[in-house]
Motif scaffolding. Structure first.
Motif, mmCIF file in Angstrom:
data_model
loop_
_atom_site.group_PDB
_atom_site.id
_atom_site.type_symbol
_atom_site.label_atom_id
_atom_site.label_comp_id
_atom_site.label_asym_id
_atom_site.label_seq_id
_atom_site.Cartn_x
_atom_site.Cartn_y
_atom_site.Cartn_z
ATOM 1 N N GLY A 7 0.783 -1.220 0.000
ATOM 2 C CA GLY A 7 0.000 0.000 0.000
ATOM 3 C C GLY A 7 0.822 1.281 0.000
ATOM 4 O O GLY A 7 0.279 2.374 -0.097
ATOM 5 N N TYR A 8 2.145 1.183 0.087
ATOM 6 C CA TYR A 8 3.000 2.365 0.125
ATOM 7 C C TYR A 8 3.023 3.036 -1.237
ATOM 8 O O TYR A 8 3.184 2.380 -2.264
ATOM 9 C CB TYR A 8 4.419 1.966 0.552
ATOM 10 N N VAL A 9 2.862 4.355 -1.274
ATOM 11 C CA VAL A 9 2.880 5.091 -2.531
ATOM 12 C C VAL A 9 3.953 6.174 -2.560
ATOM 13 O O VAL A 9 4.090 6.876 -3.557
ATOM 14 C CB VAL A 9 1.494 5.724 -2.841
ATOM 15 N N PHE A 34 11.109 3.314 -4.120
ATOM 16 C CA PHE A 34 10.007 2.400 -4.392
ATOM 17 C C PHE A 34 9.347 2.742 -5.715
ATOM 18 O O PHE A 34 9.103 3.902 -6.018
ATOM 19 C CB PHE A 34 8.964 2.464 -3.270
ATOM 20 N N THR A 35 9.042 1.714 -6.489
ATOM 21 C CA THR A 35 8.199 1.833 -7.670
ATOM 22 C C THR A 35 6.899 1.171 -7.270
ATOM 23 O O THR A 35 6.860 -0.032 -7.039
ATOM 24 C CB THR A 35 8.839 1.122 -8.875
ATOM 25 N N GLY A 36 5.851 1.975 -7.129
ATOM 26 C CA GLY A 36 4.635 1.456 -6.507
ATOM 27 C C GLY A 36 4.956 1.185 -5.054
ATOM 28 O O GLY A 36 5.484 2.041 -4.366
ATOM 29 N N ASP A 37 4.685 -0.025 -4.604
ATOM 30 C CA ASP A 37 4.977 -0.358 -3.208
ATOM 31 C C ASP A 37 6.165 -1.316 -3.068
ATOM 32 O O ASP A 37 6.367 -1.911 -2.027
ATOM 33 C CB ASP A 37 3.745 -0.928 -2.506
ATOM 34 N N ILE A 126 1.314 6.320 6.982
ATOM 35 C CA ILE A 126 1.711 4.938 6.705
ATOM 36 C C ILE A 126 1.936 4.688 5.217
ATOM 37 O O ILE A 126 2.865 3.986 4.835
ATOM 38 C CB ILE A 126 0.659 3.957 7.270
ATOM 39 N N ASN A 127 1.098 5.247 4.365
ATOM 40 C CA ASN A 127 1.230 4.957 2.935
ATOM 41 C C ASN A 127 2.167 5.919 2.209
ATOM 42 O O ASN A 127 2.417 5.748 1.021
ATOM 43 C CB ASN A 127 -0.135 4.901 2.248
ATOM 44 N N ILE A 134 -7.842 8.605 6.030
ATOM 45 C CA ILE A 134 -8.560 7.366 6.309
ATOM 46 C C ILE A 134 -7.850 6.162 5.673
ATOM 47 O O ILE A 134 -7.964 5.036 6.168
ATOM 48 C CB ILE A 134 -10.040 7.483 5.848
ATOM 49 N N ILE A 135 -7.100 6.384 4.604
ATOM 50 C CA ILE A 135 -6.325 5.300 3.986
ATOM 51 C C ILE A 135 -5.304 4.746 4.986
ATOM 52 O O ILE A 135 -5.151 3.530 5.124
ATOM 53 C CB ILE A 135 -5.635 5.787 2.701
ATOM 54 N N ASP A 136 -4.632 5.639 5.705
ATOM 55 C CA ASP A 136 -3.669 5.201 6.720
ATOM 56 C C ASP A 136 -4.381 4.444 7.836
ATOM 57 O O ASP A 136 -3.878 3.435 8.335
ATOM 58 C CB ASP A 136 -2.913 6.405 7.291
#
Length: 151
Positions: A7-9, A34-37, A126-127, A134-136
């Motif tokens: 989920g990391y962006v 990171f590329t994506g997550d 977090i992301n 709310i995503i976090d």
């Protein structure tokens, strides 16, 4: 190897790797792109006899994998399988929500997130998108009461 922070962006983040079981314990703090997550990494000067490698970010649970060296090389991929939901046997990605660094996602992590909700405070992002939303919360809630591996 590869490391996935589900989920990391964000673009880059420090991942701490710890090699254990060998002649000595060794730690690396690598700032990975990171590329994506997912990011790739390479560790050098791994202690002789190393049997395990773990990975952790400032907001994730620690994940530990067994490693076997063949001709001085080993690969450890901290990634998810293709099946939805967590499996201890096949999923090894870094799960987000450990905001206080205890390697367990619990009430004190929720309080940190709640106190920083709708801010731009990186301590609860977090992301990695630059804001606490709310995503976090959903990332933390999805790993509620989970504990990471020991070094």
């Amino acid at each position: 190897g590869m490391v996935q922070s589900k989920g990391y962006v964000g673009g880059s983040s420090v991942v701490t790797f710890v090699a254990t079981g060998g002649a000595m314990t060794k730690t690396w703090n690598l700032n990975l792109t990171f590329t994506g997550d997912t990011a790739s990494y390479t560790l050098t000067d791994v202690p002789a006899g190393t049997t395990h490698l773990s990975a952790k970010t400032a907001w994730s649970l620690r994940e530990k994998l067994a490693v076997t060296f063949v001709m001085g090389q080993a690969t450890a991929d901290f990634i998810a399988d293709a099946v939805p939901g967590w499996s201890d046997a096949t999923d090894h990605y870094l799960r987000g929500g450990d905001l206080n660094g205890s390697n367990t996602i619990q009430n004190s992590d929720y309080l940190i997130l709640g106190n920083n909700l709708f801010t731009f405070n990186a301590v609860a992002d977090i992301n990695g998108d630059g804001s606490v939303t709310i995503i976090d919360y959903f990332m933390l809630a999805g790993n509620w009461f989970q504990t990471g591996d020991l070094e």
